[in-house]
Design an enzyme around this catalytic site. Structure first.
Site, PDB file in Angstrom:
ATOM      1  N   TRP A 505     -13.890  -0.572   1.016  1.00  0.00           N
ATOM      2  CA  TRP A 505     -13.072  -0.802  -0.182  1.00  0.00           C
ATOM      3  C   TRP A 505     -11.655  -1.300   0.111  1.00  0.00           C
ATOM      4  CZ3 TRP A 505     -14.470   4.654   0.249  1.00  0.00           C
ATOM      5  CH2 TRP A 505     -15.792   4.901  -0.130  1.00  0.00           C
ATOM      6  N   HIS A 506     -11.476  -1.999   1.220  1.00  0.00           N
ATOM      7  CA  HIS A 506     -10.124  -2.477   1.543  1.00  0.00           C
ATOM      8  C   HIS A 506      -9.961  -3.951   1.183  1.00  0.00           C
ATOM      9  CE1 HIS A 506      -9.670   1.025   4.655  1.00  0.00           C
ATOM     10  NE2 HIS A 506      -9.748   1.430   3.399  1.00  0.00           N
ATOM     11  N   TYR A 507     -10.548  -4.348   0.069  1.00  0.00           N
ATOM     12  CA  TYR A 507     -10.452  -5.744  -0.338  1.00  0.00           C
ATOM     13  C   TYR A 507      -9.037  -6.051  -0.809  1.00  0.00           C
ATOM     14  CZ  TYR A 507     -12.286  -2.924  -4.207  1.00  0.00           C
ATOM     15  OH  TYR A 507     -12.534  -1.909  -5.085  1.00  0.00           O
TER      16      TYR A 507
END
Length: 571
Positions: A505-507
């Site tokens: 989830w580190h977009y």
């Protein structure tokens, strides 16, 4: 706006948090004297990781309206307790704190839909950015170093190190990820223990709690307030933000306006997925794409939604012959090859959850589904479930070693699917498109395998030293996604990386500095519109970005106040 009953006050925790349906000109304490319209100095769209500290800070001197599409986290057990981490991600109901989306690459992801944003549904690990990142984005290092502690003293904790994490720490050192830097928030090469949003009782503390620092007389927070677009007036050629249109929990529409002061602003803090989507729905983006959906072009900018990136992650399952306690990320190995090594434990298989996707920590499914929905036949799903049930049970008593690419060179894009803000846009990350990313994954997987083979881990797990092929084979069979597997997955680490890619989830990206916003994060070509979130980043800061995004909200709030008021700023 005093509308909440007793139950709401308990649920919402702070008296200035209201349901969106309560909003009206008559009930606002900020109505201007010349009109019945509700007007605010700042309207912040998105009460997430950046939006909450930003709103709290700006409210010290100015009237602030914070609009959040989700509910509150305070009474949500799935959000509040570490043991329910995977359940929050598995919940795909309309009222869930997480909204799943599948990238066109096929990796299932999650967007936050709750006051507090990603801090409510993530693994809780807290660390600062590397100093190079702060230099590259051009931030004032002194103000950065004042802003991090403001966050840390309120919601960050030193973890009580789980036994699994201790074995992991010793194994990292054993394979050369050194030196050991102990407990620190700083980004330093080697192995360290970082901070966490979970306190010693396993209870999560989120960005929503930073609203306790707000001036309660100057802030209004509306939950279940889904902003549909930003409103502009265009007396000249330069669009000027006037306010927003939002719908409440009953589907009724409302308008909120800025004061007439030229320094009042609408600030988008909707995240890397939501902010480019909001800009385009408001008429700012590539003209051709807007015209396809009959959106009137306010300002043509071909770069909105471009440069999307996500840090690809792959996990290796660690078999164990002993039960382990649940632990999310506490220890991290920061290598010099551009790879981070992390670990989690104790989120194992259960019969009643085999149909759910439980996020990165799920042995059952992980990031379910890289076969496009039309190809997910009943036969394929049944075969998938059977493979789950046939897996060796010891694979699920233990945990995972996660390796993640630090700064991916592969990028993609975001496009609108329709004009409904509730629907996810189409997102492509192009994982491993760049060969350098793939090589770093191979290096990371080999390091992860060495960690698992270390005597510290085998002594802890009570398992014989596994071969690399056995580890990879177990991880492939566990089907963390539905990408068609290749027969050489366990022979070719490159193929293993491609076929087992997941997300953490580190977009980021989609509204880059110099292309969509200026260095002060004001939207180019407009007045009174700014962006404060990770969509402006061209890289994800530190090993885990939430600490820096939290700091960013505080930093930008203080910076705005000081520029506007000088020494009179109340911070």
């Amino acid at each position: 706006m005093n509308i909440a009953g007793g139950g709401d006050k308990i649920e919402f925790r702070y008296p200035f948090i209201k349901r969106a349906s309560s909003f009206s000109a008559a009930s606002s304490s900020f109505s201007s004297s010349n009109t019945e319209e509700v007007s605010f100095d700042y309207i912040i769209v998105g009460g997430g990781t950046a939006g909450c500290p930003l709103a709290a800070t700006l409210s010290r001197n100015f009237s602030v309206l914070l609009l959040e599409r989700g509910g509150v986290p305070f009474s949500n057990a799935n959000v509040s307790f570490l043991g329910n981490f995977h359940i929050a991600l598995a919940d795909s109901s309309p009222s869930s704190a997480s909204q799943p989306f599948v990238s066109t690459d096929g990796v299932i992801n999650a967007r936050a839909r709750v006051l507090g944003g990603g801090t409510c549904i993530n693994a809780g690990f807290y660390t600062r950015a590397n100093s190079g990142f702060i230099r590259r984005v051009g931030w004032d290092a002194r103000l950065v170093n004042e802003s991090y502690p403001w966050v840390e003293t309120q919601i960050v904790h030193q973890p009580k190190l789980a036994q699994w994490q201790g074995a992991f720490k010793d194994s990292l050192l054993d394979v050369g990820v050194s030196p050991y830097n102990g407990f620190t928030y700083d980004h330093i090469y080697g192995t360290k223990v970082g901070g966490t949003l979970f306190d010693r009782f396993g209870r999560r503390h989120t960005a929503a709690e930073l609203l306790a620092s707000a001036n309660p007389e100057m802030i209004t927070v509306l939950v279940y307030a889904t902003v549909q677009k930003v409103l502009f007036d265009q007396p000249g050629k330069r669009p000027r933000a006037m306010g927003v249109i939002f719908k409440d929990e009953n589907g009724n529409q409302h308008q909120a306006f800025l004061t007439n002061n030229r320094r009042s602003e609408v600030i988008l803090s909707c995240g890397a997925i939501g902010t480019p989507q909001m800009l385009m729905l408001s008429g700012i983006g590539p003209r051709a794409e807007l015209q396809k959906l009959n959106i009137s072009t306010v300002l043509h900018n071909e770069y909105v939604g471009k440069g999307m990136a996500d840090n690809p992650m792959n996990s290796v399952f660690v078999p164990t012959n002993r039960p382990v306690e649940q632990s999310l990320i506490q220890t991290v190995g920061i290598t010099k090859m551009g790879v981070y090594i992390e670990s989690s434990s104790g989120f194992g298989q259960s019969q009643d959850s085999i149909h759910c996707h439980h996020g990165i920590m799920s042995a059952e499914i992980g990031q379910l589904a890289t076969i496009p929905p039309k190809q997910r036949t009943p036969e394929a799903i049944q075969a998938f479930i059977k493979r789950k049930r046939d897996l060796p049970h010891e694979a699920f008593k233990g945990g995972f070693i996660l390796e993640k690419i630090a700064t991916p060179m592969s990028t993609g894009h975001l496009n609108l699917v329709n004009t409904n803000i509730d629907d996810n846009p189409s997102v492509t990350f192009n994982y491993f498109r760049h060969p350098r990313d793939l090589q770093r994954c191979v290096d990371g997987i080999r390091t992860a395998a060495k960690v698992i083979q270390s005597k510290h881990f085998t002594n802890y797990t009570k398992c014989d030293k596994p071969t690399v092929e056995k580890l990879l084979n177990m991880s492939v069979k566990a089907n963390i996604n539905l990408i068609p597997k290749h027969i050489n997955d366990t022979k070719s680490v490159e193929q293993f990386c491609k076929d087992t890619v997941i997300t953490i989830w580190h977009y980021h990206g989609g509204c880059h500095v110099g292309k969509v916003v200026n260095p002060d994060l004001k939207v180019l070509g407009t007045n009174r519109l700014r962006i404060v979130d990770g969509s402006t980043f061209s890289e994800s800061p530190g090993t885990n970005p939430q600490g820096t995004v939290l700091m960013m909200g505080r930093y930008m709030g203080v910076k705005i106040l000081r520029r506007r008021l000088g020494k009179a700023a109340n911070v």
